[in-house]
Design a protein around this motif. Structure first.
Motif, PDB file in Angstrom:
ATOM      1  N   ARG A 580      -2.421   0.626  -7.268  1.00  0.00           N
ATOM      2  CA  ARG A 580      -1.260   0.087  -6.567  1.00  0.00           C
ATOM      3  C   ARG A 580       0.030   0.345  -7.340  1.00  0.00           C
ATOM      4  N   THR A 634       2.488  10.192  -2.488  1.00  0.00           N
ATOM      5  CA  THR A 634       3.178   8.947  -2.078  1.00  0.00           C
ATOM      6  C   THR A 634       4.622   9.244  -1.841  1.00  0.00           C
ATOM      7  N   LEU A 638       3.923   1.914  -4.194  1.00  0.00           N
ATOM      8  CA  LEU A 638       3.095   1.002  -3.405  1.00  0.00           C
ATOM      9  C   LEU A 638       3.359  -0.435  -3.851  1.00  0.00           C
ATOM     10  N   LEU A 670      -6.653   0.918  -2.175  1.00  0.00           N
ATOM     11  CA  LEU A 670      -5.722   0.521  -3.233  1.00  0.00           C
ATOM     12  C   LEU A 670      -6.438  -0.433  -4.156  1.00  0.00           C
TER      13      LEU A 670
END
Length: 802
Positions: A580, A634, A638, A670
């Motif tokens: 995460r 990404t 996150l 995650l």
């Protein structure tokens, strides 16, 4: 009775030797026969085949034929036994007139090889014509004062025969007062006179009626008669007299009308009107004399009035009488012999009697092409003819006999250079000035098969799209043959060989007549990029000639293969785990796919489906996919708001028309805590590995290029074997997405000029095998401990080779 004349024994042997020698070497000879006129049909003349040295069995195969110059079909040859026989009635008088020599000239021609023989058949006269007087009744006026031994000229009889058959004897009866005195001169003219034996007494006998009979010397003897009616007058007893009985005159045949021939002068010892003389032609007058001459009755001048022609008549015999004007007219007589002198007024005549056409272009020098004969109606030097030929090459004239020539080949022929020749034969006589004539001979050259079909190019390159319809036309070959007719009719065929494990004829075919090349089955570029074969062209000659042409058929790619997804490399767990705490721009996974096509059709792009591009609740999506790399990274850091389980739908699409696609589902989980730390540590290790891998692969790449260049330069030429090849990797984009083109059974056709050619080449590290399906779905789950796997496409550039 028939005769075959060859002279005495010695002369006969010499003549036979000359005949055979001339027949073999010059193609001509002469044989002489004798046949009587009026011989019945079928009368034997001679064994012409035997005398000419010809075998009976070769008369028909060699096209034995006989031509008669002026003789029509009087004679014929039986081809079964070679005997010359009488075919129709022969009338010597009709054929030759009064000529002492009468012959029928035959020309015998045989072919294979061409030969000509000259045969002379002499026609012997028989006594078939009785003597004929010009009149059936002759009136004569004689003065009673004429003394004995007075001569009175009579018209003798004529006999159409010759020799002894025309030797005439005359008798007259009763002959108490008259007798006959025939006289023959050296000019072969007969003079018949009625001679008075004793004095006449008109008071005792006023008229004498005598029968004059002419008998020839033939056996049996033939006779002719004329009635002589003699009237006795008691007046003028002196007849005009000429100073000569026979006058000889020479006249050119070119004399103009009105030219003086002779001026006659007769004298009469009488006085007054009894001495006045009137000149005239003595009756009966021949039509030829009336046409050509006229006489002045007062002056005695004879002049020409018609055209004289030596070729029609060489001698005129003119009988003239001079009659006085006494109460009882008396006449004197003389004969004028007018000899016509020849002038050169007839041009030579050329006759082509036989033509052996067309002549083959490979004919040997000396081959006889045509037989030519020349003639001239003039005589002496005016009738002597010489022949010449223009142009001379490659032909010439060869004299074979008097006034006979052979046109023979004097050089080599080539129909492809000259298909026909127009020759001019010129004949010129020896007159002054000379006259000439020409005849044209067209010589056509026959073709032989001496030229092979020729293609415009030794090699053709053809481009065909794959997935073609079976039997479609892909190319047309054409060869030209310089020969003619059957020798130029070209048939096409494949030079059969094997393409891998299959025969060439299972791929293509060629139409034998048109040269159209057809593809028998759909071609698949993924299996066969280049099909190289040869087409043969052969003509229909004997023996046939041929040549080959090479066709290189390149199969063009079409977008017929959808992208195929590759599974993630082991030992990636499913789903992949993502920490995460990962920041924006971090690569968390990679979608891998290949396309079996090439070029733009194998250039892949990746994108997220629209429904997956946005996060739930309208928030911005946390992931994105590289357009050409397939790397999932990404877009932001996150946070706790992101769902623990992420599912992404990736669309893989090529650049073909139309584009083909495949979809992949990537799932990730995650995670927090130690797993995240482990993932971070693994990422550091991966960076180290990447540096080492880059250095190693760079060195390997340089070494590979050097080895490839060395092999390329030292590879032997002339390789023509077709071997299957392994799967080949291609780079589909400039960004670096790697694609692998799987081929289960791929054929490469190699030309004889160098190593195989490819339209796309790439170098890459080893990759796992591809999926067999064109479309598939896979799940990719990323975890921090599995991030050691890094896409090789980000490490190496794209390589393309045409």
């Amino acid at each position: 009775m028939l005769f075959s004349w060859r002279g005495g024994p010695g002369a006969r042997l010499r003549l036979l030797s000359l005949l055979f020698l001339a027949a073999w070497e010059a193609g001509s000879g002469q044989v002489r026969y004798l046949v009587p006129e009026e011989a019945p049909h079928g009368t034997f003349v001679g064994r012409i085949a035997q005398d000419l040295g010809l075998e009976l069995a070769e008369l028909v195969p060699r096209l034995f034929r006989m031509a008669s110059k002026g003789g029509g079909d009087l004679l014929e040859v039986n081809l079964q036994n070679g005997i010359l026989f009488v075919n129709s009635r022969i009338d010597r008088e009709e054929l030759c007139g009064r000529s002492l020599e009468c012959s029928i000239h035959l020309e015998v021609i045989v072919e294979r090889p061409l030969q000509v023989f000259h045969v002379e058949v002499e026609v012997k006269d028989i006594n078939d014509n009785p003597p004929v007087f010009p009149e059936s009744e002759k009136r004569i006026i004689i003065a009673e004062s004429r003394p004995p031994e007075t001569r009175f000229p009579l018209d003798g009889a004529s006999d159409a025969d010759i020799g002894v058959n025309s030797a005439l004897t005359y008798q007259v009866y009763p002959n108490d007062y008259f007798t006959l005195d025939p006289q023959n001169s050296r000019e072969q003219t007969s003079s018949l006179s009625l001679v008075l034996r004793k004095s006449l007494d008109r008071e005792e006998i006023q008229e004498h009626n005598l029968l004059l009979t002419a008998s020839d010397g033939g056996k049996p003897e033939l006779t002719g008669t004329v009635q002589l009616l003699i009237t006795i007058l008691d007046v003028n007893d002196n007849a005009p007299e000429f100073d000569q009985l026979i006058y000889k005159v020479r006249m050119l045949e070119s004399a103009f009308n009105g030219t003086l021939v002779i001026k006659l002068n007769a004298t009469d010892p009488d006085d007054g009107t009894n001495a006045d003389i009137i000149y005239s032609f003595r009756r009966p007058v021949s039509p030829a004399v009336l046409y050509a001459f006229s006489i002045n009755s007062d002056s005695g001048e004879i002049r020409t009035k018609g055209k004289l022609d030596f070729e029609e008549r060489k001698l005129y015999e003119i009988s003239v009488e001079a009659i006085d004007k006494g109460n009882i007219p008396m006449a004197g007589h003389c004969t004028i012999l007018v000899e016509i002198v020849d002038v050169n007024d007839n041009a030579p005549e050329i006759t082509i009697t036989s033509l052996a056409l067309p002549i083959q272009e490979n004919a040997q020098v000396g081959t006889v092409i045509a037989l030519i004969s020349v003639s001239d109606r003039d005589s002496g030097a005016n009738g002597q003819v010489t022949c010449s030929l223009t142009p001379h090459v490659p032909f010439k004239l060869v004299s074979t006999f008097k006034n006979y020539y052979s046109l023979v080949l004097d050089g080599t022929l080539d129909r492809e250079s000259v298909a026909s020749y127009e020759l001019v034969v010129s004949a010129r006589d020896g007159g002054s000035p000379s006259l000439w004539a020409t005849a044209r001979v067209s010589v056509e050259v026959g073709d032989v098969n001496d030229n092979a079909p020729v293609f415009a190019q030794p090699e053709y390159t053809v481009f065909v799209k794959e997935n073609n319809a079976p039997g479609c036309h892909i190319f047309t070959v054409s060869a030209r043959d310089a020969d003619a007719q059957e020798n130029a009719r070209v048939a096409y065929s494949l030079v059969e060989r094997r393409v891998g494990e299959r025969a060439l004829s299972s791929y293509v075919s060629v139409h034998a007549e048109s040269g159209q090349v057809f593809a028998l089955q759909p071609l698949d570029r993924e299996e066969l990029e280049l099909l190289q074969f040869r087409v043969s062209a052969r003509d229909a000659g004997a023996p046939p000639l041929g040549s080959n042409v090479t066709l290189q058929v390149f199969v063009l790619d079409e977008n017929d293969n959808a992208p195929a997804l590759l599974p993630p490399p082991p030992p990636s767990p499913w789903p992949q785990r993502v920490a995460r705490w990962v920041g924006a721009g971090q690569v968390v996974a990679k979608v891998r796919a290949v396309d079996a096509d090439s070029g733009y059709n194998a250039w892949l792009s990746y994108e997220l489906q629209e429904e997956e591009a946005a996060a739930p609740g309208g928030a911005r999506s946390a992931f994105r996919v590289g357009l050409y790399t397939g790397e999932i990274s990404t877009t932001r850091a996150l946070d706790e708001a992101d769902a623990a389980r992420q599912r992404l739908l990736v669309l893989v699409k090529d650049h073909g028309e139309p584009a083909l696609t495949a979809t992949a589902t990537a799932s990730s989980r995650l995670v927090v805590g130690p797993a995240a730390a482990a993932a971070e540590a693994a990422l550091v290790d991966v960076h180290v590995y990447l540096v080492v891998a880059i250095c190693a692969v760079s060195s390997l790449l340089v070494l590979t290029l050097l080895v490839y260049t060395a092999l390329r330069c030292s590879a032997p030429r002339g390789e023509g074997a077709c071997v299957p090849g392994p799967a080949r990797l291609v780079c589909s984009s400039a960004v670096g997405s790697w694609a692998s083109s799987p081929r289960r059974r791929r054929q490469r056709v190699c030309s004889g000029e160098g190593p195989p050619k490819a339209d796309l080449m790439a170098f890459s590290p080893s990759l796992p095998p591809c999926l067999n399906s064109a479309e598939g779905t896979g799940e990719i789950e990323a975890g921090s401990e599995q991030l050691k796997e890094v896409s090789s496409s980000s490490m190496f550039p794209n390589w393309f080779s045409a």
